[in-house]
Enzyme design. Structure first.
Site, PDB file in Angstrom:
ATOM      1  N   TYR A 357       4.156   3.484  -0.810  1.00 44.57           N
ATOM      2  CA  TYR A 357       4.578   2.758   0.390  1.00 44.57           C
ATOM      3  C   TYR A 357       6.110   2.779   0.473  1.00 44.57           C
ATOM      4  O   TYR A 357       6.797   2.404  -0.471  1.00 44.57           O
ATOM      5  CB  TYR A 357       4.060   1.328   0.305  1.00 44.57           C
ATOM      6  CG  TYR A 357       4.109   0.498   1.571  1.00 44.57           C
ATOM      7  CD1 TYR A 357       4.873   0.858   2.679  1.00 44.57           C
ATOM      8  CD2 TYR A 357       3.377  -0.676   1.665  1.00 44.57           C
ATOM      9  CE1 TYR A 357       4.897   0.091   3.826  1.00 44.57           C
ATOM     10  CE2 TYR A 357       3.388  -1.467   2.806  1.00 44.57           C
ATOM     11  CZ  TYR A 357       4.162  -1.085   3.887  1.00 44.57           C
ATOM     12  OH  TYR A 357       4.189  -1.860   5.018  1.00 44.57           O
ATOM     13  N   CYS A 358       6.631   3.255   1.610  1.00 43.58           N
ATOM     14  CA  CYS A 358       8.072   3.242   1.886  1.00 43.58           C
ATOM     15  C   CYS A 358       8.830   3.983   0.783  1.00 43.58           C
ATOM     16  O   CYS A 358       8.540   5.137   0.487  1.00 43.58           O
ATOM     17  CB  CYS A 358       8.553   1.802   2.058  1.00 43.58           C
ATOM     18  SG  CYS A 358      10.253   1.644   2.639  1.00 43.58           S
ATOM     19  N   VAL A 359       9.803   3.327   0.131  1.00 37.82           N
ATOM     20  CA  VAL A 359      10.631   4.003  -0.865  1.00 37.82           C
ATOM     21  C   VAL A 359       9.796   4.471  -2.049  1.00 37.82           C
ATOM     22  O   VAL A 359      10.112   5.494  -2.685  1.00 37.82           O
ATOM     23  CB  VAL A 359      11.773   3.073  -1.332  1.00 37.82           C
ATOM     24  CG1 VAL A 359      11.234   1.803  -1.957  1.00 37.82           C
ATOM     25  CG2 VAL A 359      12.695   3.776  -2.305  1.00 37.82           C
ATOM     26  N   GLY A 361       6.870   5.654  -1.719  1.00 39.05           N
ATOM     27  CA  GLY A 361       6.276   6.889  -1.219  1.00 39.05           C
ATOM     28  C   GLY A 361       7.245   8.050  -1.346  1.00 39.05           C
ATOM     29  O   GLY A 361       6.860   9.176  -1.702  1.00 39.05           O
TER      30      GLY A 361
END
Length: 625
Positions: A357-359, A361
């Protein structure tokens, strides 16, 4: 400049003359427009005056007590998080824009229209009709009080006109590079939001009326809210006392089965008799607490995944402290590989599904590239990316914070080797200043309203600290220099990173209205990986676009040709589907391996003495401040 075009000074003089004529006409009708006889009278008798005086003394006493608490023995005022320090980040934004003759002409025309509209307000007694006649609309000024009195109509319409003018000028400034232009436009919007008349007591008719009606009691409550926020160094959005970790939030049953100095690994208790053979390991961003995916039970992605028969593991990252001053990106990549290996060994399976998720990812993509280079790609059966970027060319407004001077200023905010999470929270709030800053300034400090019990806002305010060295390198190497998409330009743990080596099946989710990881930026991952890639565009933004349980029946998502050359082409041919995209993802996951196994043995964490665990979920790390 053509000979028949008036000079800038002549145009400006024309503008002033036009406005002067309108102002003279306006003030000539002052007695008619501003009916001072009907204005509310704040004090009616001595009893009311006494109430006003008591409230004023209360406000004064609270402030003096706060100042005394925050003044050290040298007489210097100190704050847990000095707002002036955060403003260092914005230095260099304020620049003068060149004169734009076309914009100035528009400004003159709009000024005349505005005055004409306001002067016509007294032609009707219908507030809705009056509001409809005004040239500009903004939900900050929806209350009838902004429309029924011409003074406030003039005030907010002038503000909106000036905001449009200055923002437009910043967006079309010439003679600066694209990045500086974006910074200037962002700073201008932020300043315009801050200067809105609804943010100030004396220019907000709604606040004035509340103050008169409550005899200043709203300001007493507002001062209490303000002092509390100054003490904690952070704007409060919600009633934090309404949520208790492990009880009514982050409450899905599970155990911490492994931990390091970087993270705890949580395994959740299955809710079905059989589960998918391939377990799921979720890597949430370490810039936030992991329980964004485990809010209240109705919103919890983790609980929903368990109910679909998935063995779920989640990494709970440790909030940084001085002991993590030397932590870099390599450490997070090593941690992801370590967690993957631990789950494989614990459940005796060859591979796992993963989510980043986000960073996290972004880092998961680097992890996949490292594993591919090492010949270990088969440890990961599939990888799902929630609003994650690898190509930062179109990374959006966050790029306004990453030129050399601002990176140096951020470094000044991290003297102990870690960046206080409140600075990062303030940055993200600034991206949506109207909704996440000024809306609460008005409601909390001016109107003195109580805080709502909202789980998502509670999570948003539950900040984490970041290792300063890693944070600086991340902003420099990825956001500023976009090195991740250049094969072998970066390395981790001694292994060069080349995204084109990734052949693991990937599922890429983006939010249509995401202001942190714009959909265009997320889409670009499809250009760089070589494996089968499915792209899905979800309705809403960075959080609501992800946390959208099927039972809520909210939003929508689009599927289409993931091999389309651009996001625009994808959207042109995409099919819209109502509701949550989670079931679509589950179907994709099962396509890669639908084998079921009994939910027994170590699939149930801590069930027997032969399976010692560390502690109950959600664990200690998520509670560390």
């Amino acid at each position: 400049m053509p000979e028949d075009t008036p000079s800038p000074s002549a145009q400006f003089a024309t503008l002033l003359n036009a406005q002067g004529e309108a102002m003279r006409e306006f003030w000539s009708q002052f007695d008619t427009i501003f009916d001072t006889k009907s204005a509310p009278q704040p004090v009616q008798n001595w009893n009311e005056m006494s109430e006003w005086a008591d409230n004023a003394r209360h406000i004064h006493a609270m402030w003096l007590e706060f100042i005394a608490e925050k003044t050290d023995n040298t007489g210097i005022f100190t704050s847990s998080l000095d707002p002036a320090q955060f403003m260092l980040i914005s230095q260099g934004w304020a620049k003068a824009a060149p004169f734009d003759a076309e914009a100035t002409q528009r400004f003159a025309e709009d000024s005349l229209k505005l005055w004409q509209s306001v002067l016509g307000l007294n032609a009707t007694d219908d507030a809705e009709d009056s509001a409809a006649e005004l040239p500009r609309k903004d939900r900050r000024f929806n209350d009838p009080a902004w429309h029924t009195h011409p003074a406030y109509a003039l005030l907010h319409q002038t503000y909106l006109m000036l905001s449009d003018y200055f923002v437009s000028t910043a967006e079309h400034v010439e003679g600066v590079d694209a990045e500086k232009k974006e910074q200037l436009a962002f700073a201008t919007k932020a300043l315009a939001d801050a200067m809105s008349p609804d943010n100030f007591l004396l220019t907000n008719p709604v606040v004035l009326q509340r103050t008169i009606e409550s005899k200043g009691e709203n300001l007493v409550r507002g001062m209490r809210h303000l002092i509390d926020d100054l003490k904690r160094g952070q704007l409060t959005h919600t009633d934090s006392s309404a949520f208790r970790l492990g009880e009514n939030i982050a409450a899905t049953p599970g155990k911490v089965v492994f931990e390091t100095a970087m993270y705890q690994l949580i395994q959740y208790t299955p809710t079905t008799d059989t589960v998918l053979d391939v377990p799921l390991v979720i890597f949430p961003p370490w810039i936030n607490r992991f329980y964004i995916l485990d809010l209240t039970p109705k919103k919890s992605f983790i609980k929903w995944a368990l109910d679909q028969g998935i063995s779920v593991f989640v990494v709970s990252w440790k909030s940084a402290d001085a002991s993590m001053k030397d932590v870099v990106w390599d450490d997070y990549i090593r941690s992801q590989i370590e967690a993957i290996d631990h789950v494989r060994q614990r459940l005796e399976v060859p591979a796992v599904h993963t989510i980043g998720y986000c960073v996290a990812g972004t880092t998961l993509a680097a992890t996949l590239a490292v594993l591919a280079r090492r010949g270990e790609a088969d440890k990961v059966k599939s990888a799902t990316f929630f609003t994650a970027q690898v190509d930062f060319e179109k990374a959006g407004e966050l790029k306004s914070f990453i030129d050399d001077s601002q990176l140096e200023m951020i470094g000044q905010l991290s003297p102990d080797g870690y960046l206080d999470g409140r600075y990062l929270a303030a940055t993200f709030n600034l991206l949506r200043g109207r909704d996440l800053i000024w809306n609460y300034v008005v409601n909390n400090y001016l109107l003195g309203e109580g805080y709502p019990a909202f789980d998502l806002l509670h999570w948003n305010g539950d900040v984490t600290n970041l290792p300063a060295r890693w944070h600086n390198e991340y902003l420099r190497d990825l956001y500023r220099d976009n090195k991740m998409v250049v094969p072998d330009a970066l390395e981790a743990d001694g292994t060069p990173i080349d995204l084109t080596r990734i052949e693991t099946p990937v599922y890429i989710q983006a939010g249509r209205e995401d202001h942190i990881a714009p959909a265009e930026s997320v889409w670009r991952m499809t250009r760089h990986v070589k494996g089968d890639a499915v792209f899905l565009l979800a309705g809403s933004g960075h959080i609501a676009g992800v946390v959208n349980p099927p039972a809520a029946n909210k939003y929508q998502y689009w599927t289409g040709n993931s091999a389309a050359p651009t996001l625009e082409k994808f959207i042109e041919g995409a099919e819209e589907h109502p509701g949550s995209w989670w079931p679509h993802w589950l179907g994709w996951l099962q396509e890669h391996d639908a084998t079921q196994v009994p939910a027994k043995g170590k699939r149930i964490p801590g069930k027997t003495k032969k399976d010692p665990v560390i502690e109950d979920a959600p664990g200690r790390y998520v509670k560390t401040r």
